[in-house]
Design an enzyme around this catalytic site. Structure first.
Site, mmCIF file in Angstrom:
data_model
loop_
_atom_site.group_PDB
_atom_site.id
_atom_site.type_symbol
_atom_site.label_atom_id
_atom_site.label_comp_id
_atom_site.label_asym_id
_atom_site.label_seq_id
_atom_site.Cartn_x
_atom_site.Cartn_y
_atom_site.Cartn_z
ATOM 1 N N TRP A 200 0.826 -1.223 0.000
ATOM 2 C CA TRP A 200 0.000 0.000 0.000
ATOM 3 C C TRP A 200 0.859 1.272 0.000
ATOM 4 C CZ3 TRP A 200 -4.659 -0.781 3.919
ATOM 5 C CH2 TRP A 200 -5.467 -1.823 3.447
ATOM 6 N N HIS B 237 13.266 -2.552 -0.847
ATOM 7 C CA HIS B 237 12.378 -2.069 -1.914
ATOM 8 C C HIS B 237 13.081 -0.930 -2.662
ATOM 9 C CE1 HIS B 237 9.049 -0.119 -3.950
ATOM 10 N NE2 HIS B 237 8.407 -1.271 -3.850
ATOM 11 N N GLU C 189 11.925 -6.772 -8.965
ATOM 12 C CA GLU C 189 11.095 -5.595 -9.220
ATOM 13 C C GLU C 189 11.978 -4.490 -9.797
ATOM 14 O OE1 GLU C 189 7.389 -4.055 -6.803
ATOM 15 O OE2 GLU C 189 9.205 -3.283 -5.912
ATOM 16 N N SER D 22 4.063 -2.615 -11.848
ATOM 17 C CA SER D 22 2.907 -2.347 -12.714
ATOM 18 C C SER D 22 2.055 -3.583 -13.008
ATOM 19 C CB SER D 22 3.361 -1.726 -14.036
ATOM 20 O OG SER D 22 3.899 -0.461 -13.786
HETATM 21 P P1 13P Z 1 3.195 -0.531 -8.949
HETATM 22 O O1 13P Z 1 2.459 -1.857 -8.963
HETATM 23 O O2 13P Z 1 2.331 0.626 -8.585
HETATM 24 O O3 13P Z 1 3.995 -0.314 -10.202
HETATM 25 O O4 13P Z 1 4.250 -0.619 -7.767
HETATM 26 C C1 13P Z 1 5.086 -1.706 -7.724
HETATM 27 C C2 13P Z 1 5.735 -1.744 -6.405
HETATM 28 O O5 13P Z 1 6.638 -0.980 -6.121
HETATM 29 C C3 13P Z 1 5.273 -2.748 -5.436
HETATM 30 O O6 13P Z 1 6.149 -2.860 -4.372
#
Ligand code: 13P
Length: 250
Positions: A10, A95, A165, A210
């Site tokens: 979130w 992250h 990610e 995304s």
């Molecule tokens: P989005 O799904 O909004 O691109 O964000 C990815 C994210 O950073 C999840 O940790």
């Protein structure tokens, strides 16, 4: 893919506890209609209320960030132990948005070790900021993995989750092609097996960046992943419910 693990990050949303409680209740209802394992990573200030409100429910909770030290002069930080005491089961580590604020590979190493020691499952995020034709991003990922896992015993690997990610897919409209993710999953496993031996095959790998209801099924089917880390699409209960249904039917 009913056994998928879907983590809802979130980030710094929503604005009030009232809205957060509504989003939690609706997300929980949506999760209970599926067999998917759902983990919510809310802002830390909501965590304790949430875990007590959802006691007995199938969802679990993650901290978005935590400090590796047990205590001391760390203004503004919350320790891994305190997150555990608030009944978080997981903690996001490294992250991209934390790395952009100065979190180093070495910090992730300390956090992974401290999380395992305190009984929280580390969700280690790795990913390059950009890609070039020469493929240096593979070196970036290998370095992030090797350093973060340097203090981990091989028999603990099954307790760690890796999220790939890449920064260039976060908050954008670009998801990754599942075939590219499949290649990256192979590379991540190979890097871990090179350091730890065959036990490295047990590591769970997620994709983030995304993800939405439209892109989730193909990624779960063809990306060689155990689940997804979702940002924006988890901030609306309706959108997230669609994503969970799409994932369940993938
Ligand atoms: P989005 O799904 O909004 O691109 O964000 C990815 C994210 O950073 C999840 O940790």
């Amino acid at each position: 893919m009913s056994k998928a693990l879907i983590v809802a990050n979130w980030k710094m949303n929503p604005a009030t506890f009232k809205e957060a409680r509504k989003l939690l209740d609706e997300t929980q209802k949506a999760a209970e209609r599926t067999k998917i394992s759902v983990v919510i990573a809310p802002p830390a200030i909501f965590l304790r209320e949430f875990t007590s409100r959802s006691r007995g429910a199938r969802i679990s909770f993650a901290a978005q960030h935590a400090h590796q030290e047990a205590g001391g002069a760390h203004t503004g930080e919350i320790s891994i132990q305190q997150m555990r005491d608030a009944k978080a089961k997981y903690v996001l580590i490294g992250h991209a948005e934390r790395r952009a604020r100065g979190e180093t590979n070495d910090d992730t190493r300390l956090k992974v070790a401290a999380s395992l020691a305190k009984g929280l499952t580390p969700i280690l995020c790795v990913g390059e900021t950009k890609r070039t034709q020469s493929g240096e991003y593979f070196n970036v990922i290998a370095e992030q993995l090797r350093t973060a896992l340097a203090d981990v015993a091989a028999n603990k690997l099954a307790h760690i989750i890796i999220v790939y990610e890449p920064l260039w897919t976060i908050g954008s409209d670009k998801t990754m092609d599942p075939r590219e993710m499949q290649m990256m999953a192979i590379f991540i496993r190979k890097t871990i097996v090179d350091s730890f031996g065959e036990g490295g095959h047990d590591i769970r790998i997620l994709y983030g960046g995304s993800v939405d209801a439209a892109s989730a099924p193909a990624m779960l089917r063809d990306g060689d992943v155990h689940g997804l880390l979702v940002g924006r699409a988890s901030w609306s209960a309706v959108e997230f419910a669609h994503l969970l249904t799409a994932a369940e039917n993938a």
